[in-house]
Design a protein around this motif. Structure first.
Motif, mmCIF file in Angstrom:
data_model
loop_
_atom_site.group_PDB
_atom_site.id
_atom_site.type_symbol
_atom_site.label_atom_id
_atom_site.label_comp_id
_atom_site.label_asym_id
_atom_site.label_seq_id
_atom_site.Cartn_x
_atom_site.Cartn_y
_atom_site.Cartn_z
ATOM 1 N N PHE A 112 0.823 -1.209 0.000
ATOM 2 C CA PHE A 112 0.000 0.000 0.000
ATOM 3 C C PHE A 112 0.862 1.266 0.000
ATOM 4 C CE2 PHE A 112 -2.797 -3.331 1.517
ATOM 5 C CZ PHE A 112 -3.872 -3.146 0.667
ATOM 6 N N ALA A 113 2.077 1.168 0.499
ATOM 7 C CA ALA A 113 2.999 2.295 0.362
ATOM 8 C C ALA A 113 3.373 2.491 -1.107
ATOM 9 C CB ALA A 113 4.255 2.041 1.199
ATOM 10 N N ALA A 135 -8.494 0.671 -1.169
ATOM 11 C CA ALA A 135 -7.960 -0.628 -1.584
ATOM 12 C C ALA A 135 -7.660 -1.506 -0.380
ATOM 13 C CB ALA A 135 -6.697 -0.432 -2.430
ATOM 14 N N LEU A 136 -7.183 -0.893 0.706
ATOM 15 C CA LEU A 136 -6.904 -1.652 1.923
ATOM 16 C C LEU A 136 -8.183 -2.252 2.496
ATOM 17 C CD1 LEU A 136 -5.038 -2.547 4.235
ATOM 18 C CD2 LEU A 136 -5.400 -0.293 5.297
ATOM 19 N N VAL A 137 -9.256 -1.467 2.514
ATOM 20 C CA VAL A 137 -10.536 -1.974 3.026
ATOM 21 C C VAL A 137 -11.005 -3.173 2.204
ATOM 22 C CG1 VAL A 137 -12.980 -1.421 3.320
ATOM 23 C CG2 VAL A 137 -11.240 0.233 4.020
ATOM 24 N N LEU A 138 -10.848 -3.093 0.883
ATOM 25 C CA LEU A 138 -11.308 -4.173 0.013
ATOM 26 C C LEU A 138 -10.470 -5.438 0.168
ATOM 27 C CD1 LEU A 138 -12.096 -2.249 -3.305
ATOM 28 C CD2 LEU A 138 -13.725 -3.245 -1.709
ATOM 29 N N THR A 139 -9.193 -5.285 0.463
ATOM 30 C CA THR A 139 -8.300 -6.453 0.482
ATOM 31 C C THR A 139 -7.993 -6.973 1.877
ATOM 32 O OG1 THR A 139 -6.317 -5.032 0.519
ATOM 33 C CG2 THR A 139 -7.161 -5.670 -1.635
ATOM 34 N N CYS A 140 -8.453 -6.302 2.922
ATOM 35 C CA CYS A 140 -8.048 -6.678 4.281
ATOM 36 C C CYS A 140 -8.398 -8.125 4.600
ATOM 37 C CB CYS A 140 -8.641 -5.726 5.314
ATOM 38 S SG CYS A 140 -10.444 -5.684 5.343
ATOM 39 N N GLY A 141 -9.506 -8.639 4.065
ATOM 40 C CA GLY A 141 -9.878 -10.020 4.333
ATOM 41 C C GLY A 141 -8.981 -11.034 3.645
ATOM 42 N N HIS A 142 -8.167 -10.586 2.689
ATOM 43 C CA HIS A 142 -7.277 -11.481 1.941
ATOM 44 C C HIS A 142 -5.829 -11.378 2.423
ATOM 45 C CE1 HIS A 142 -10.243 -12.273 -1.433
ATOM 46 N NE2 HIS A 142 -10.818 -11.305 -0.751
ATOM 47 N N LEU A 143 -5.586 -10.519 3.390
ATOM 48 C CA LEU A 143 -4.224 -10.370 3.911
ATOM 49 C C LEU A 143 -3.994 -11.443 4.972
ATOM 50 C CD1 LEU A 143 -4.011 -6.478 4.138
ATOM 51 C CD2 LEU A 143 -3.070 -7.974 2.378
ATOM 52 N N LEU A 152 2.631 -9.431 -3.462
ATOM 53 C CA LEU A 152 1.886 -8.221 -3.788
ATOM 54 C C LEU A 152 2.797 -7.018 -4.048
ATOM 55 C CD1 LEU A 152 -1.228 -8.435 -1.418
ATOM 56 C CD2 LEU A 152 -1.066 -9.020 -3.848
ATOM 57 N N PRO A 153 3.848 -6.773 -3.251
ATOM 58 C CA PRO A 153 4.746 -5.655 -3.595
ATOM 59 C C PRO A 153 5.440 -5.865 -4.943
ATOM 60 C CG PRO A 153 5.113 -6.388 -1.333
ATOM 61 C CD PRO A 153 4.245 -7.414 -1.982
ATOM 62 N N PHE A 314 -8.064 -6.560 -8.318
ATOM 63 C CA PHE A 314 -8.958 -5.481 -8.738
ATOM 64 C C PHE A 314 -8.682 -4.211 -7.949
ATOM 65 C CE2 PHE A 314 -12.962 -3.200 -7.925
ATOM 66 C CZ PHE A 314 -13.367 -2.899 -9.212
ATOM 67 N N ALA A 315 -8.576 -4.338 -6.632
ATOM 68 C CA ALA A 315 -8.418 -3.164 -5.771
ATOM 69 C C ALA A 315 -7.083 -2.466 -5.988
ATOM 70 C CB ALA A 315 -8.559 -3.572 -4.303
ATOM 71 N N LEU A 316 -6.023 -3.233 -6.246
ATOM 72 C CA LEU A 316 -4.687 -2.653 -6.346
ATOM 73 C C LEU A 316 -4.342 -2.179 -7.751
ATOM 74 C CD1 LEU A 316 -2.788 -5.249 -4.135
ATOM 75 C CD2 LEU A 316 -3.280 -2.874 -3.535
#
Length: 490
Positions: A112-113, A135-143, A152-153, A314-316
């Motif tokens: 996210f940085a 994007a963080l809200v959308l992906t938090c369940g997949h972290l 991901l980076p 999608f989110a990223l």
């Protein structure tokens, strides 16, 4: 009034006020994920991922056959995420469960940085930060502490490199090739990197003048061949490509695995709200994208709707796909580049390291009990059970406890036919199939979720009795006679 008295001194700016937005994002996301560290371990697959990493470190070799189940023992199997598994195992050895959680948090923070930094080059930092937080809200369940988070980076840097090359109407830098090679050793999703390469190659052709297209196409083709070769720079060579393709060919089974299921809009969630918001905003503001970018946006949306595991893509990547066209259309301009200052950077890094050490010392982070049925497995071992028919969610922990499993999260090993028969048997869609499993594999213990129909069914079967039960798991053991002969009690 003299010139001296008329001069107004400039207000001194705090060093912390000059910290770039992406650094604040990195620190904030890392701290947040570390605070909720237990949730990063809320996946039973984390157990067997670390177990495989330990095996690789202990044997200084990579597995080529299955060594964890009794149903597929000795069958060909390769660990396409071997490097991620080694990293998770080393992190666990260094700091217990805080290690994998901190590694996951660090990769999430870096992701996210990077998204914030990339967006900040074209739009104001406040907009970039808001998009990254969405994007963080959308992906938090997949972290979760699993290999896909570690790449991901890498995906962000790879996608940004392709995007920049496309917009400059030039071929990507060959320095990107080591990135996709690293991706291929960390996770089988590197095939998506090749898909992105094709998408941005088409975008580059679209942006180029007619006279430039042929030489540009040749350059992108050469880069694509290099990328394909880099994907094979793994201990398994071409086998890594074949293993990744095998996962995509599991057919009907993909609809039963939670992360491969399609999106469900029976209840309003953040994903649905984001789609509706994007459609409404695009219609209201008249957003225009080039045709290749529209195709990329629609492709990302299709992937996210088809399989929930693609939501983070999608989110990223959607912000990157729409970044420059939207910024140009609405004349959005980035603020001047803010560079890191040594003092605040050092202070924050030391603080985050100290907080990680403090969390590790307290040992508060651990997988949730629902994925860690320790007492149940103790009961199994005390009973000397040898062949356990287990629910899928317990496979990882059984491997962790060195109990041979019937099935676990390695769907590519078991295959569609095996797992579909297993599913129908445990759901009692095929009762005869359930009895056949007990007989064929000489099952002497059954370890299932209390909600699984076969678990309640065994309460009424001659030759079986409950050994252990709690809110998360029920264990039945055979009391005598052949499993095949067991039938509902009269």
């Amino acid at each position: 009034m003299s010139a001296e008295t008329a001069t107004i001194p400039h207000a001194r700016t705090s060093a912390f006020a000059e910290v770039p937005a992406w650094f604040w994002m990195a620190c904030g996301v890392y701290a947040l994920l570390l605070i909720v560290g237990d949730r990063l371990l809320a996946d039973s697959d984390t157990y067997w991922q670390i177990a495989v990493g330990r095996w690789i470190l202990d044997h200084r070799a990579l597995p080529s056959v299955d060594i964890y189940s009794f149903t597929k023992a000795g069958q060909p199997w390769m660990s396409s995420s071997w490097l991620a598994q080694v990293l998770f195992a080393k992190a666990y050895d260094l700091a217990g469960w805080t290690g994998p959680a901190a590694l996951t948090a660090a990769c999430g923070a870096a992701t996210f940085a990077l998204l914030t930094a990339i967006l900040s080059r074209a739009v104001p930092a406040i907009y970039a930060s808001l998009v990254a937080l969405t994007a963080l809200v959308l992906t938090c369940g997949h972290l979760l502490a699993r290999p896909h988070v570690l790449v991901l980076p890498i995906m962000m840097v790879w996608a940004n490199g392709l995007m920049v090359a496309s917009e400059r109407r030039e071929a990507p830098s060959f320095w990107l090739l080591p990135l996709i090679a690293l991706w291929a050793n960390l996770h089988g999703g590197f095939l998506f990197g090749l898909v992105l390469l094709g998408a941005f190659a088409l975008d580059a052709m679209w942006n180029a003048a007619p006279a430039q297209r042929l030489p540009l196409a040749l350059c992108w083709t050469a880069f694509g061949i290099g990328a394909l070769a880099a994907c094979c720079a793994t201990p398994y060579g071409w086998g890594s490509l074949l293993a990744s393709l095998k996962i995509l060919s599991l057919g009907e089974l993909l609809h039963l695995i939670a992360e491969w299921m399609p999106a469900n809009f029976s209840h309003i969630d953040a994903f649905e709200l984001s789609i509706l918001g994007l459609i409404g905003g695009a219609l209201y503001c008249g957003v225009r994208l080039p045709l290749p970018r529209i195709a990329l946006v629609l492709g990302l949306l299709h992937m996210a709707l088809s399989h929930v595991r693609n939501l983070e893509l999608f989110a990223l990547l959607l912000p990157l796909a729409a970044l420059m066209p939207v910024a140009t259309q609405f004349d959005l301009r980035a603020a001047s580049i803010v560079r890191l200052k040594a003092a605040p950077t050092t202070i924050f890094i030391v603080a985050l390291c100290a907080s990680t050490w403090f969390v590790a010392a307290r040992g508060n982070i651990a997988p949730p009990p629902i994925h860690s049925p320790a007492a149940a497995v103790d009961a199994l071992k005390a009973h000397n059970a040898r062949r356990v028919l287990n629910d899928l969610q317990f496979g990882g922990y059984l491997i962790w406890r060195q109990v041979p499993v019937f099935v676990d999260g390695r769907a590519e090993l078991y295959g569609e036919t095996f797992e579909m028969a297993y599913y129908r048997a445990l759901q009692l869609k095929d009762v005869d199939g359930f009895f056949d499993l007990l007989k064929t594999y000489d099952i002497d213990a059954v370890m299932l979720d209390p909600a699984t129909p076969a678990s309640r069914f065994l309460d009424h079967i001659d030759g079986w009795q409950r050994l252990y039960a709690d809110d998360c798991v029920v264990i039945h053991v055979r009391t005598g006679g052949e499993a095949a002969a067991a039938r509902p009690a009269g």
